[in-house]
Design an enzyme around this catalytic site. Sequence first.
Site, PDB file in Angstrom:
ATOM      1  N   THR A  14       0.839  -1.192   0.000  1.00 13.96           N
ATOM      2  CA  THR A  14       0.000   0.000   0.000  1.00 13.96           C
ATOM      3  C   THR A  14       0.877   1.246   0.000  1.00 13.96           C
ATOM      4  OG1 THR A  14      -1.999   0.992   0.946  1.00 13.96           O
ATOM      5  CG2 THR A  14      -0.276   0.344   2.503  1.00 13.96           C
ATOM      6  N   HIS A  62       1.351   5.181   1.607  1.00 17.29           N
ATOM      7  CA  HIS A  62       1.011   6.153   2.643  1.00 17.29           C
ATOM      8  C   HIS A  62       1.554   7.511   2.229  1.00 17.29           C
ATOM      9  CE1 HIS A  62      -0.181   2.949   5.324  1.00 17.29           C
ATOM     10  NE2 HIS A  62       1.037   2.441   5.343  1.00 17.29           N
ATOM     11  N   ALA A  70      -7.460   1.104   3.922  1.00 17.62           N
ATOM     12  CA  ALA A  70      -6.746  -0.178   3.959  1.00 17.62           C
ATOM     13  C   ALA A  70      -6.479  -0.571   5.407  1.00 17.62           C
ATOM     14  CB  ALA A  70      -5.435  -0.069   3.194  1.00 17.62           C
ATOM     15  N   GLY A 120      -2.304  -0.991  11.815  1.00 19.99           N
ATOM     16  CA  GLY A 120      -3.706  -0.586  11.880  1.00 19.99           C
ATOM     17  C   GLY A 120      -4.296  -0.253  10.527  1.00 19.99           C
ATOM     18  N   PHE A 121      -4.748   1.006  10.358  1.00 23.81           N
ATOM     19  CA  PHE A 121      -5.459   1.353   9.133  1.00 23.81           C
ATOM     20  C   PHE A 121      -4.863   2.599   8.484  1.00 23.81           C
ATOM     21  CE2 PHE A 121      -7.770   3.691  12.470  1.00 23.81           C
ATOM     22  CZ  PHE A 121      -7.865   4.955  11.913  1.00 23.81           C
ATOM     23  N   ALA A 122      -5.147   2.745   7.186  1.00 24.45           N
ATOM     24  CA  ALA A 122      -4.745   3.923   6.403  1.00 24.45           C
ATOM     25  C   ALA A 122      -5.985   4.408   5.659  1.00 24.45           C
ATOM     26  CB  ALA A 122      -3.628   3.569   5.433  1.00 24.45           C
ATOM     27  N   CYS A 134      -2.922  -3.231  -2.343  1.00 25.58           N
ATOM     28  CA  CYS A 134      -3.319  -4.398  -1.555  1.00 25.58           C
ATOM     29  C   CYS A 134      -3.301  -5.677  -2.391  1.00 25.58           C
ATOM     30  CB  CYS A 134      -4.688  -4.190  -0.921  1.00 25.58           C
ATOM     31  SG  CYS A 134      -4.746  -2.731   0.142  1.00 25.58           S
TER      32      CYS A 134
END
Length: 231
Positions: free
Chosen positions: A93, A95, A160, A173-175, A191
């Site tokens: 992924t 960021h 994600a 965790g999450f994005a 992903c």
Amino acid sequence: MNDNVIKNQEIQFLDWGKIKYNKAWHSQREMFDENVSLKSQKKRSFNKFVFCEHYPVITLGKSGHRDNLLINTSILEKKNIEYVEIDRGGDITFHGPGQIVGYPIFDLDNFDMGLKKYVWTIEQIIINVLLTYDIKAERSIGASGVWLDVGTPKERKICALGIKSSRFVTMHGFAFNVTTDLSNFSLINPCGFINKGVTSMEKELGYAPDINEVKKRIKEQVSTLFVQPLH
């Protein structure tokens, strides 16, 4: 967990602002290791929820495939985008600024919660927040995270999810794409998917929502969905 240890359902929220990925990863690991150690000693564990944004970086999870990076790392360097292989679940992924990253360093035993329920809860937090902006989001069977228009040719991911756990202590965790520059996702198969798109709140709404307001709504949902009455 030792039944003699009172479950700690207090959640401490931290905001690291904009931070390089490796620095955040190192700080996460320190907190994670401390929490696992406390738990192994049957001492009172903690729950910390970290917000941050990262400078541009592509990360590959431990079960990911390097083939999903569509350009070589020398081009990434020219674009000033880092590449890091990490210890979370999930594939590849991106960021970057405008993306809310959430790292819960939680002891799930404090909430009587298993990993499956934990993943469901994180997804539900984002689904509920999006609903407050009149964006209908949902889960996609066989894929983690939060999606829009599931089951249609327009299916696209807005958040994600990738976690690591030990002794039911979590990290990563999450994005959540709020005002993220989505063009960077063209550098990867997000992903690991080649037939699904990505989106952001800004793209769906037609304007850039205030990122601090979105964080505030996430905090409200975290506090609502995690903290349960103690028996």
